[in-house]
Design an enzyme around this catalytic site. Structure first.
Site, PDB file in Angstrom:
ATOM      1  N   LEU A   6       0.841  -1.236   0.099  1.00  0.00           N
ATOM      2  CA  LEU A   6       0.001   0.096  -0.125  1.00  0.00           C
ATOM      3  C   LEU A   6       0.933   1.111  -0.049  1.00  0.00           C
ATOM      4  O   LEU A   6       1.571   1.642   0.958  1.00  0.00           O
ATOM      5  CB  LEU A   6      -0.887  -0.060   1.274  1.00  0.00           C
ATOM      6  CG  LEU A   6      -1.713  -1.481   1.450  1.00  0.00           C
ATOM      7  CD1 LEU A   6      -2.422  -1.143   2.467  1.00  0.00           C
ATOM      8  CD2 LEU A   6      -2.669  -1.484   0.193  1.00  0.00           C
TER       9      LEU A   6
ATOM     10  N   ARG B 210       1.772  14.808   6.789  1.00  0.00           N
ATOM     11  CA  ARG B 210       2.670  15.009   7.982  1.00  0.00           C
ATOM     12  C   ARG B 210       4.107  14.890   7.727  1.00  0.00           C
ATOM     13  O   ARG B 210       4.626  15.448   8.601  1.00  0.00           O
ATOM     14  CB  ARG B 210       2.015  13.913   8.911  1.00  0.00           C
ATOM     15  CG  ARG B 210       0.910  14.111   9.784  1.00  0.00           C
ATOM     16  CD  ARG B 210       0.389  13.093  10.759  1.00  0.00           C
ATOM     17  NE  ARG B 210       0.015  12.057  10.177  1.00  0.00           N
ATOM     18  CZ  ARG B 210      -0.145  11.215  10.997  1.00  0.00           C
ATOM     19  NH1 ARG B 210      -0.192  11.210  12.398  1.00  0.00           N
ATOM     20  NH2 ARG B 210      -0.781   9.923  10.431  1.00  0.00           N
TER      21      ARG B 210
ATOM     22  N   GLY C 186      -9.576   5.029   2.111  1.00  0.00           N
ATOM     23  CA  GLY C 186      -9.334   3.545   3.131  1.00  0.00           C
ATOM     24  C   GLY C 186      -8.468   2.623   2.631  1.00  0.00           C
ATOM     25  O   GLY C 186      -8.172   2.410   1.494  1.00  0.00           O
ATOM     26  N   THR C 187      -8.085   1.827   3.725  1.00  0.00           N
ATOM     27  CA  THR C 187      -7.048   0.764   3.384  1.00  0.00           C
ATOM     28  C   THR C 187      -7.734  -0.317   2.616  1.00  0.00           C
ATOM     29  O   THR C 187      -7.166  -1.074   1.805  1.00  0.00           O
ATOM     30  CB  THR C 187      -6.377   0.168   4.698  1.00  0.00           C
ATOM     31  OG1 THR C 187      -7.611  -0.032   5.663  1.00  0.00           O
ATOM     32  CG2 THR C 187      -5.486   1.279   5.473  1.00  0.00           C
TER      33      THR C 187
ATOM     34  N   GLY D 128      -4.539   0.349  16.968  1.00  0.00           N
ATOM     35  CA  GLY D 128      -5.803  -0.711  17.089  1.00  0.00           C
ATOM     36  C   GLY D 128      -5.252  -1.855  17.966  1.00  0.00           C
ATOM     37  O   GLY D 128      -4.177  -2.263  17.890  1.00  0.00           O
TER      38      GLY D 128
ATOM     39  N   ASN E 167      -2.417  -3.917  16.345  1.00  0.00           N
ATOM     40  CA  ASN E 167      -2.178  -4.349  14.971  1.00  0.00           C
ATOM     41  C   ASN E 167      -1.099  -3.697  14.379  1.00  0.00           C
ATOM     42  O   ASN E 167      -1.190  -2.276  14.324  1.00  0.00           O
ATOM     43  CB  ASN E 167      -3.495  -3.883  14.253  1.00  0.00           C
ATOM     44  CG  ASN E 167      -3.365  -4.234  12.901  1.00  0.00           C
ATOM     45  OD1 ASN E 167      -2.762  -4.872  12.371  1.00  0.00           O
ATOM     46  ND2 ASN E 167      -4.380  -3.467  12.227  1.00  0.00           N
TER      47      ASN E 167
ATOM     48  N   ASN F  99      55.709   8.296  -9.837  1.00  0.00           N
ATOM     49  CA  ASN F  99      55.843   9.020  -8.832  1.00  0.00           C
ATOM     50  C   ASN F  99      55.464  10.354  -9.126  1.00  0.00           C
ATOM     51  O   ASN F  99      56.098  11.214  -9.843  1.00  0.00           O
ATOM     52  CB  ASN F  99      57.195   9.152  -8.172  1.00  0.00           C
ATOM     53  CG  ASN F  99      57.239  10.062  -6.751  1.00  0.00           C
ATOM     54  OD1 ASN F  99      56.884   9.702  -5.758  1.00  0.00           O
ATOM     55  ND2 ASN F  99      57.400  11.316  -6.903  1.00  0.00           N
TER      56      ASN F  99
ATOM     57  N   TYR G 178      41.206  21.061 -18.454  1.00  0.00           N
ATOM     58  CA  TYR G 178      40.032  21.787 -18.948  1.00  0.00           C
ATOM     59  C   TYR G 178      40.523  23.107 -19.559  1.00  0.00           C
ATOM     60  O   TYR G 178      41.194  23.829 -18.720  1.00  0.00           O
ATOM     61  CB  TYR G 178      39.212  21.923 -17.627  1.00  0.00           C
ATOM     62  CG  TYR G 178      37.947  22.757 -18.283  1.00  0.00           C
ATOM     63  CD1 TYR G 178      37.331  22.205 -19.202  1.00  0.00           C
ATOM     64  CD2 TYR G 178      37.406  23.809 -17.315  1.00  0.00           C
ATOM     65  CE1 TYR G 178      35.847  22.822 -19.711  1.00  0.00           C
ATOM     66  CE2 TYR G 178      35.763  24.315 -17.748  1.00  0.00           C
ATOM     67  CZ  TYR G 178      35.375  23.787 -19.066  1.00  0.00           C
ATOM     68  OH  TYR G 178      34.248  24.406 -19.238  1.00  0.00           O
TER      69      TYR G 178
ATOM     70  N   ARG H 196      61.224  25.790 -18.007  1.00  0.00           N
ATOM     71  CA  ARG H 196      61.316  26.912 -16.935  1.00  0.00           C
ATOM     72  C   ARG H 196      62.272  27.772 -17.506  1.00  0.00           C
ATOM     73  O   ARG H 196      63.258  27.705 -18.081  1.00  0.00           O
ATOM     74  CB  ARG H 196      61.260  26.401 -15.518  1.00  0.00           C
ATOM     75  CG  ARG H 196      62.602  25.827 -15.075  1.00  0.00           C
ATOM     76  CD  ARG H 196      62.475  25.188 -13.690  1.00  0.00           C
ATOM     77  NE  ARG H 196      64.054  24.705 -13.444  1.00  0.00           N
ATOM     78  CZ  ARG H 196      63.933  23.691 -12.297  1.00  0.00           C
ATOM     79  NH1 ARG H 196      62.976  23.487 -11.665  1.00  0.00           N
ATOM     80  NH2 ARG H 196      65.212  23.269 -12.262  1.00  0.00           N
TER      81      ARG H 196
END
Length: 467
Positions: free
Chosen positions: A8, A15, A77-78, A139, A169, A376, A386, A439
């Site tokens: 179900l 709530r 209802g159920t 219940g 229940n 390494n 990127y 460099r």
């Protein structure tokens, strides 16, 4: 005898005060309805019917082809909800479990015991019950002297004697399928809510002389139905305790269970140690004899035997056997580490593979890269993957050495055994066994530092005089 399940899942769940449909709220990483459906499948239900209403498309999108669906357009209802499954199961012979999609704590073992009692007693219906010290709001189960169930009385309708009953229940049932749908035809909505209650089926079956039994679970947590955030947190706590306990009984050491968070679908091998403040989620698989944590977050990742991960974050990553990660490393989706790899502090790996024995010890970013064995990579080295429009690949072959503060401008390839000097910015391929240096040559100007300081002092004096 065939077994069926009706789940179900049509209620709106107001709530919860959430835009997310109630049964899709996760408990330990899995939506509640997912827990329920997994459980009924474990007890060999041949067909699983999910009754949907509010949020129907979202539930169907999540569960996919793992269930069949019927729509309860109006929530009446159920009993009315279960009746909608008649179009699929109404003509079947067998045993049907009816269970709510917001009860994630019901276990396979309990459903097996429920079905076993139902079968042995030849019952038309068997109710899953629990004992609670404070059963307010639930219940009550009223039994006959022989132990059979006579009726289920809702809290508001209880007499003082019935109100004192502590057996409640849970909302989970086992029915003879044909008798269930026959009784549903006789359920009316002559009550204050004008709804069709599944509990009325029990009374109808008793009146017809059918046997109705009750199986009491010894874990009252299985009775928890999640209707608000408080109940959700309670279910989460019970589920988390259950998961951690299962792993510990399976040979995993959990140093502090109260500060360890493991999702339902996580697999962990024996002799692994989990330190405090770890969050292990999704479909993560951790091998044997690993050390995880402290303060580590792992999502949808694979950690092979003997690996060590501490103070780090992993998402959709793979860590090879005997590899070490952290502290303070970040392995993003597509990170794949081979055996005996070392990824140290403040290293980020994304969509990159590192071959066996390679090391990235600290303060580096390796993204969109293929790194060979025994490479390494020095402190502060990065792959510049990127250009603002496209991602490009960096390749570093076996036994290469990349010095500190090196920029590898992708696409670029560093050949086997090549050596890249610290501080270089590499824009061209480096052939096998070559040394690359990129460099400017250093130039020292004697005494020039004093000239700079003198100029600065003179400038400051002028400014003071002018002011």
């Amino acid at each position: 005898m065939k077994r069926f399940a009706i789940v179900l899942a049509a209620g709106q769940g107001k709530r919860m005060k959430s835009k997310l449909y109630k049964v899709l709220h996760p408990v330990c990483g899995k939506p509640m309805v997912g827990h329920v459906l997994d459980t009924v499948k474990k007890v060999e239900c041949e067909r699983s019917i999910v009754v949907v209403g509010h949020g129907a498309e979202a539930v169907k999108s999540y569960l996919g082809t793992s269930a069949e669906y019927v729509l309860q357009e109006q929530q009446l209802g159920t009993g009315h909800a279960v009746k909608q499954a008649g179009q699929l199961l109404g003509q079947e012979e067998g045993t049907t479990i009816v269970i709510c999609g917001d009860t994630p704590l019901v276990t396979e073992e309990t459903l097996d015991a429920l079905i076993d009692l139902h079968t042995r007693k030849g019952a038309a219906a068997t109710v899953l019950t629990a004992s609670m010290d404070n059963p307010k709001g639930y219940g009550r189960i009223i039994r006959a002297e022989n132990g059979s169930v006579v009726r289920i009385v809702e809290q508001k309708d209880c007499s003082p004697e019935e109100d004192a009953v502590q057996e409640i229940n849970t909302g989970t049932y086992c029915f003879d399928n044909a008798k269930l749908f026959a009784a549903l035809e006789k359920v009316t909505n002559s009550n204050a809510q004008q709804e069709y209650y599944l509990t009325d089926v029990v009374g109808i079956l008793v009146q017809e002389g059918e046997v109705v039994e009750g199986y009491m679970t010894d874990d009252y947590a299985e009775s928890i139905g999640v209707n608000d955030r408080l109940a959700l947190s309670e279910a989460e706590a019970f589920m988390r305790e259950r998961i951690v306990r299962k792993h510990m009984l399976g040979g995993v050491t959990v140093i502090d269970p109260d500060s360890t968070y493991i999702d339902a679908d996580v697999t962990i091998g024996a002799d692994t140690v989990i330190y405090p403040n770890c969050f292990i989620s999704g479909a993560t698989v951790i091998g044997e004899a690993c050390i995880i944590g402290p303060s580590t977050e792992i999502e949808d990742s694979q950690i092979h035997d003997g690996a060590k991960v501490k103070h780090s974050v992993l998402s959709k990553a793979e860590v090879g056997s005997e590899a070490t990660v952290g502290p303070f490393a970040y392995l993003r989706p597509g990170a794949k580490l081979g055996q005996h790899v070392k990824v140290g502090d403040f290293v980020e790996i994304k969509n990159a593979s590192l071959g066996d024995g390679s090391k990235v010890s600290h303060l580096s970013y390796i993204g969109d890269a293929k790194v060979g064995k025994n490479v390494n990579i020095g402190c502060g080295a990065i792959t510049v993957n990127y250009d603002g429009y496209n991602k490009s690949i960096t390749e570093i072959e076996d036994d290469a050495f990349v010095g500190s503060n090196v920029n590898l401008i992708a696409p670029v390839k560093i050949g086997k055994g090549a050596y890249v000097v610290a501080g270089s910015t590499i824009t061209q391929n480096v052939p096998e066994n070559d040394l690359a240096i990129a460099r400017n040559r250093q130039e020292n100007k004697p005494g020039y530092a004093d000239k700079i300081r003198s100029r600065a002092i003179a400038k400051k004096k002028r400014e003071e005089q002018e002011s």
